[in-house]
Write an enzyme that holds these catalytic residues in place. Sequence first.
Site, PDB file in Angstrom:
ATOM      1  N   GLU A  51      18.291  25.012  30.219  1.00 30.98           N
ATOM      2  CA  GLU A  51      17.220  24.921  29.225  1.00 30.98           C
ATOM      3  C   GLU A  51      17.572  25.899  28.114  1.00 30.98           C
ATOM      4  OE1 GLU A  51      12.468  25.501  28.295  1.00 30.98           O
ATOM      5  OE2 GLU A  51      13.287  26.340  30.147  1.00 30.98           O
ATOM      6  N   ASP A  76      18.108  32.262  26.577  1.00 34.56           N
ATOM      7  CA  ASP A  76      17.389  32.711  25.381  1.00 34.56           C
ATOM      8  C   ASP A  76      17.926  34.080  25.002  1.00 34.56           C
ATOM      9  OD1 ASP A  76      15.185  33.484  23.474  1.00 34.56           O
ATOM     10  OD2 ASP A  76      14.284  31.666  24.269  1.00 34.56           O
ATOM     11  N   ASP A 125      12.200  25.595  17.368  1.00 36.78           N
ATOM     12  CA  ASP A 125      11.761  25.743  15.982  1.00 36.78           C
ATOM     13  C   ASP A 125      12.411  24.614  15.181  1.00 36.78           C
ATOM     14  OD1 ASP A 125      11.389  26.447  13.290  1.00 36.78           O
ATOM     15  OD2 ASP A 125      11.502  28.591  13.741  1.00 36.78           O
ATOM     16  N   LYS A 129      12.911  23.740   6.533  1.00 37.79           N
ATOM     17  CA  LYS A 129      13.532  23.942   5.223  1.00 37.79           C
ATOM     18  C   LYS A 129      15.003  23.537   5.256  1.00 37.79           C
ATOM     19  CE  LYS A 129      10.441  27.612   3.640  1.00 37.79           C
ATOM     20  NZ  LYS A 129      10.353  29.026   3.164  1.00 37.79           N
ATOM     21  N   ASP A 161       6.895  19.097  19.676  1.00 41.29           N
ATOM     22  CA  ASP A 161       5.634  18.710  19.025  1.00 41.29           C
ATOM     23  C   ASP A 161       5.861  18.423  17.547  1.00 41.29           C
ATOM     24  OD1 ASP A 161       6.170  21.579  18.784  1.00 41.29           O
ATOM     25  OD2 ASP A 161       4.326  21.626  17.614  1.00 41.29           O
TER      26      ASP A 161
END
Length: 223
Positions: A51, A76, A125, A129, A161
């Site tokens: 993940e 992460d 994220d 932009k 999402d």
Amino acid sequence: MGSKNKLKRFRENETFTNVIQPSREELLQEDFKWKGKWKEFFNNDAPIVLELGCGKGEYSVGLAQRYPEKNFIGIDIKGARFWRGAKTAIEEDLNNVCFIRMQIELLAYAFAENEVSEIWITFPDPQIKYKRTKHRMTNADFLENYKKVLHSEGIVHLKTDSEFMHGYTLGLLHGAGHEVLYAHHDIYSNHEAPEEVVGIQTFYEKQYLEKQKRITYIKFKIN
């Protein structure tokens, strides 16, 4: 999160047997001991599932609980975040999940070719932009990095999402000739949705659903 809490979590992570924190130099110099040897780390021949950008580690832990026949690795750069997942795994005696503190860009330095069976990207994220395109976790460069470690039949899952991220990724996959196995723009409205997608929810995902925000999902292969 206060600095004292962060420092406490960093110290605890150093004592956890399911947390690995290689230095950037160690990875770049090809000195990372587990590259190509993750089956030795887990002491079994089960498939390896990653993940990426695992945050608090909720999804990695949820997958490990649900699929004991596979090994899961949450990755992460922010160790204070996945501290919670690592601690939960220890408390629940889950031996098929661990966490690595490292940059995702260095994935090929931590895993050998064909060593990974699946990759999950959960709520990244979207980097909307244009100047942030290089940071999108499904851009062409990232996909090429994933391909370096994935098995030839390896699968990538994207759960988000962000309708922008969903559309961007679908467009890129189709344009580059990758194989889209499944895609849905509102996965919880689909009664035939895969169990591993709707059966596990992160803290923030539950909040999104309470606000009636759509959750999208794509399952694909990188050709």
